[in-house]
Design a protein around this motif. Structure first.
Motif: not given
Length: 417
Positions: A258-272
């Motif tokens: 899930e973190a990796n998907i959010y990174y792809k979507l540009g949502n670095t806050e959710k990623f971290k």
């Protein structure tokens, strides 16, 4: 005159009936002798007379036709489908025989599926397992096997359909498992109930017990999510991950996905935030630290990746992949240096810059050497690490180390052949 016509007609009908019985009898005899080609020929002749057959003869024809097509398990998938179609037309007489034949077909298909599985032909195996389920929908285990084997050969579109079907059926695969400890080996063995009781009575096994197996539903919804990820369908992937995490909220791999998907979507806050959650859940898990390192590296965070890899090594000193990936991270910086070197001119200033960059490149090699050396100490047959070291020693001009390791690489390559 009318009486003669009636008699002649009666004789004609009787002749048709006799011919039908003869051909069906010939087909039946050929099937009993495993001569399926001959049976098909006789049935082909009888087929033209179907409209003249009574219901019992029709039922016999369709049943025998299915037997001939199935050929005691030698049939192709196409012939199996034709045999099933023929069985579906059996009514009244031969219904019981048809049911037995269908079960025999299921057993034969499962046997073939297992044979292809053992031969590692997972694609064909998957199709046979699915066919077994379609024939006997109460056996949902084979639908699960079909999906799992399709994943093995990355037939993701097909696997997705099968997994979605399993999810809609609310399949869990939970069953009661019987076990006992083998006295001679000291190992626990899974047995059917009657065999276990027999072994325990014979004192060859001890400590009998029973338990319910784990549900396969978390695996199913997780694989659905992962397939959507592999297809690049982020929206459906996130929805599937929500379902998967509802089943297994503490699955670290799902959190990372899930973190990796959010990174792809540009949502670095959710990623971290998801990465932090993962590390809080299992701070001393070296595999988690390693996986976090991989994700960080792939996401363009080399510093974070380095920290995670080093943490993985701290927790597990022989974590070979962490050493190799650390070396890879260091050597990945080489590309920009080479690019700049190749773009320089021939001026004195450019020559000075070239020498400076060459020094930086050699420093990278020297930084990578300890990690690759350690990887080779852990696994002396790791040809990838050995080859990289040979190239590095060549560039650094360390001839003795280069020559010694080159011999080892050649031996490993010869061994691999």
């Amino acid at each position: 005159m009318k009486k003669q016509i009636t008699i002649a007609l009666a004789v004609s009908i009787s002749a048709f009936s006799f011919a039908q019985k003869k051909e069906l009898k010939e087909a039946e005899k050929a099937i009993k002798g495993n001569n399926y080609a001959e049976a098909k020929t006789a049935l082909k002749q009888a087929e033209s007379q179907l409209s003249e057959m009574d219901e019992k003869q029709k039922a016999q024809y369709y049943y025998l036709n299915a037997e001939a097509l199935y050929a005691n398990g030698a049939a192709s998938m196409k012939d199996i489908d034709s045999a099933l179609e023929s069985l579906s037309k059996v009514q009244g007489d031969y219904v019981s025989e048809s049911s037995d034949l269908k079960q025999s077909m299921v057993n034969g298909i499962i046997k073939k599926g297992n044979k292809f599985y053992e031969a590692k032909d997972f694609s064909t195996s998957s199709k046979y397992f699915e066919k077994a389920y379609r024939l006997s929908t109460k056996d949902t285990l084979f639908l699960y096997y079909a999906a799992a084997t399709a994943v093995n050969v990355q037939e993701y579109d097909r696997a997705l359909v099968l997994y979605e079907e399993l999810k809609n059926l609310n399949y869990t695969g939970v069953e009661k498992q019987y076990f006992a400890t083998n006295v001679s080996t000291g190992e626990e063995e899974i047995l059917d109930k009657s065999t276990r009781e027999l072994y325990v009575k014979a004192k060859s096994h001890t400590n009998p017990g029973e338990r319910m197996t784990e549900s396969k539903k978390p695996e199913i919804v997780k694989n659905i999510a992962l397939i959507y990820i592999s297809k690049g369908d982020d929206e459906k992937a996130l929805k599937a991950i929500d379902e998967a995490r509802a089943e297994t909220p503490d699955d670290i791999n799902l959190i990372l996905s899930e973190a990796n998907i959010y990174y792809k979507l540009g949502n670095t806050e959710k990623f971290k935030a998801l990465l932090e959650k993962a590390t809080q859940m299992e701070p001393n898990n070296p595999e988690l630290q390693y996986n976090l390192g991989v994700i960080s590296a792939e996401s363009g965070h080399p510093e974070e990746a380095t920290a995670y890899y080093k943490k993985a090594i701290e927790l597990s000193p022989n974590y070979i992949n962490a050493y190799i990936n650390l070396a890879a991270l260091i050597l990945s910086k080489e590309e920009s240096i080479i690019k700049e070197m190749n773009g320089l001119g021939s001026s004195k200033k450019d020559d000075l810059r070239y020498d400076e960059l060459r020094g930086q490149r050699q420093d990278l090699y020297k930084q990578a050497v300890p990690y690759l050396t350690k990887a080779l100490e852990i696994d002396d047959k790791n040809i990838s690490a050995a080859k990289t070291l040979v190239n590095i020693y060549s560039i650094l001009g360390e001839k003795a180390k280069h020559d010694e390791l080159k011999v080892k690489v050649e031996a490993l390559e010869a061994e691999a052949k």
